[in-house]
Design an enzyme around this catalytic site. Sequence first.
Site, PDB file in Angstrom:
ATOM      1  N   HIS A  47       2.285   4.671  12.629  1.00  0.00           N
ATOM      2  CA  HIS A  47       1.056   5.670  12.650  1.00  0.00           C
ATOM      3  C   HIS A  47       1.217   7.437  13.467  1.00  0.00           C
ATOM      4  CE1 HIS A  47      -1.882   2.855  11.366  1.00  0.00           C
ATOM      5  NE2 HIS A  47      -1.115   2.749  10.505  1.00  0.00           N
ATOM      6  N   ASP A  50       4.260  -4.801   3.583  1.00  0.00           N
ATOM      7  CA  ASP A  50       3.742  -3.561   4.544  1.00  0.00           C
ATOM      8  C   ASP A  50       4.566  -3.676   5.886  1.00  0.00           C
ATOM      9  OD1 ASP A  50       2.130  -1.989   5.617  1.00  0.00           O
ATOM     10  OD2 ASP A  50       0.314  -2.717   5.787  1.00  0.00           O
ATOM     11  N   ASP A  95       5.487   3.130   7.397  1.00  0.00           N
ATOM     12  CA  ASP A  95       4.046   2.030   7.528  1.00  0.00           C
ATOM     13  C   ASP A  95       3.418   3.286   5.954  1.00  0.00           C
ATOM     14  OD1 ASP A  95       2.103   1.020   6.853  1.00  0.00           O
ATOM     15  OD2 ASP A  95       0.918   1.853   8.947  1.00  0.00           O
ATOM     16  N   GLU A 101      -5.417   1.444   1.560  1.00  0.00           N
ATOM     17  CA  GLU A 101      -5.444   0.919   2.460  1.00  0.00           C
ATOM     18  C   GLU A 101      -5.722   1.080   4.393  1.00  0.00           C
ATOM     19  OE1 GLU A 101      -2.842  -2.396   5.561  1.00  0.00           O
ATOM     20  OE2 GLU A 101      -3.150   0.117   5.117  1.00  0.00           O
ATOM     21  N   GLU A 102      -4.999   2.213   4.748  1.00  0.00           N
ATOM     22  CA  GLU A 102      -5.313   2.918   5.771  1.00  0.00           C
ATOM     23  C   GLU A 102      -6.485   2.511   6.700  1.00  0.00           C
ATOM     24  OE1 GLU A 102      -2.517   2.327   8.160  1.00  0.00           O
ATOM     25  OE2 GLU A 102      -1.072   3.013   7.252  1.00  0.00           O
ATOM     26  N   HIS A 148       0.794  -1.325   0.305  1.00  0.00           N
ATOM     27  CA  HIS A 148      -0.299  -0.245   0.373  1.00  0.00           C
ATOM     28  C   HIS A 148       0.871   1.072   0.006  1.00  0.00           C
ATOM     29  CE1 HIS A 148       0.031   1.568   4.468  1.00  0.00           C
ATOM     30  NE2 HIS A 148       0.424  -0.108   4.743  1.00  0.00           N
TER      31      HIS A 148
HETATM   32  N1  DTR Z   1      -1.759  -2.875   8.161  1.00  0.00           N
HETATM   33  C1  DTR Z   1      -1.374  -2.021   8.798  1.00  0.00           C
HETATM   34  C2  DTR Z   1       0.033  -2.390  10.123  1.00  0.00           C
HETATM   35  C3  DTR Z   1      -0.382  -4.217  10.619  1.00  0.00           C
HETATM   36  C4  DTR Z   1      -0.398  -4.590  11.733  1.00  0.00           C
HETATM   37  N2  DTR Z   1      -0.848  -5.694  11.669  1.00  0.00           N
HETATM   38  C5  DTR Z   1      -0.038  -6.264   9.884  1.00  0.00           C
HETATM   39  C6  DTR Z   1       0.419  -7.634  10.026  1.00  0.00           C
HETATM   40  C7  DTR Z   1       0.605  -7.880   8.895  1.00  0.00           C
HETATM   41  C8  DTR Z   1       1.303  -6.754   7.794  1.00  0.00           C
HETATM   42  C9  DTR Z   1       1.047  -5.077   7.868  1.00  0.00           C
HETATM   43  C10 DTR Z   1       0.138  -5.120   9.480  1.00  0.00           C
HETATM   44  C11 DTR Z   1      -1.015  -0.670   8.935  1.00  0.00           C
HETATM   45  O1  DTR Z   1      -0.975  -0.462   7.960  1.00  0.00           O
HETATM   46  O2  DTR Z   1      -0.857  -0.127   9.195  1.00  0.00           O
HETATM   47 ZN    ZN Z   2      -0.439   1.326   8.965  1.00  0.00          ZN
HETATM   48 ZN    ZN Z   3       0.514  -0.561   5.777  1.00  0.00          ZN
END
Ligand code: DTR
Ligand code: ZN
Ligand code: ZN
Length: 434
Positions: A282, A196, A133, A167-168, A121
């Site tokens: 974040h 990610d 991130d 994605e967020e 993303h």
């Molecule tokens: N979704 C992601 C952070 C995240 C948290 N747990 C996982 C496990 C595998 C990949 C990513 C993540 C974010 O963009 O905040």
């Molecule tokens: Zn994130």
């Molecule tokens: Zn992420």
Amino acid sequence: MKLSARLAALAGSSALVIGALAGAVPATAAPAGATAAPDISVANVKQHLTDLSTIAANNGGNRAHGRPGYKASIDFVKAKLDAVGFTTSVQQFTYNGTTGYNLIADWPGGDPNQVIMSGAHLDSVTSGAGMNDNGSGSAAVLEAALTVARSGYQPSKHLRFGWWGAEELGLVGSKYYVNNLPTAERSKVKGYLNFDMIGSPNPGYFVYDDDPTIEQTFKTYFSGIGVPTEIETEGDGRSDHASFKNVGIPVGGLFTGASRVKSSAQVSKWGGTATAFDRCYHSSCDTLSNINDTALDRNSDAIAHAIWTLSGTSTPPTGKVFENTADVAIPDSPGAAVTSTVNVTGVTGNAPSNLSVGVDIVHTYKGDLVVDLIAPDGSVYNLHNRTGGSADNIVQTYTVNASSEVANGAWKLRAQDIASADTGYINGFKLTFP
Ligand code: DTR
Ligand code: ZN
Ligand code: ZN
């Protein structure tokens, strides 16, 4: 590329392989039938991250959905891919009343019914630039794609890359992509690899526990470099691979940890401290200094290993031959070097690692001659350097690793006589792209 010193030692053997050039050194052993993945330049990955950081700085400090920094990020990645021959498309969607974008890039070639896709993303949260991130995954996937192009890789499966929007906000872009992919197209995607957060400042090395083949491919890479891994458990389904998994596509991926705290056992295993894997998760401190370069480097190389391993291999079956049969006299020493030129057109990307160079020189004393292949950019590859003594003629096919050269353009065969008495001429010069 400059002639490598080891060529001198090789000169004179009947089929020269002009050796591995810097940046194209195989990082890992290849399984039978596959080409070893090249090393991914972490310096290049970091340059992409720096560029994304600048984009955020110039656009209100973030790259979030609906903000100008997001679209600028899409434009940046797209331009890099377009420049090296990818077929790109930007897919628009609307979320929260604002336009979002996915970027899809296809590498021409490979079996269209067997697609290996890698993605990341590209959006950040609004609080900062989103370097770990997910600048980290975005930059590494970008550099892997650029490396595919630079190395002229022609896998047997088709390669596709994706950068997801929003994605967020709930995997919005990747869901939109798979929902709009016709069922027949979905079933062609034999694997989706997600990246990610792969440069966490206090990293762990986590592999998604999903498709067993993909998982094992990553584990094999890490065990080969002696780095222990664990199964990813910090929120299964929390990134874009979930969108693909939900429609039955095999998925896998890598992760170095978010807000969870590293255990003391994990500190013993990986080093670092018993604090969050990413204390800036974040938040506004997810800047360029929130990246662990070693983790970014290892994960980038693991991405290449997986892409190369899972896509299989075949050398480009262009079967294209370019030939010049006009005679060019080679004056006796002291005489100038002379050249015969062939113009290569219609070959995508770089020249192959096994460019076949046909040399036909009529001469009464081959020990007088120095013969080089000159790439369109002027790089010199020595083919013959005065070996063979008083034998006559050079009628030989040389194999040259020309994978760092752009294929199209004017290639020259250069011959020079540097000892007096005998003379001859270039009778033919032929390049075959396999
Ligand atoms: N979704 C992601 C952070 C995240 C948290 N747990 C996982 C496990 C595998 C990949 C990513 C993540 C974010 O963009 O905040
Ligand atoms: Zn994130
Ligand atoms: Zn992420």
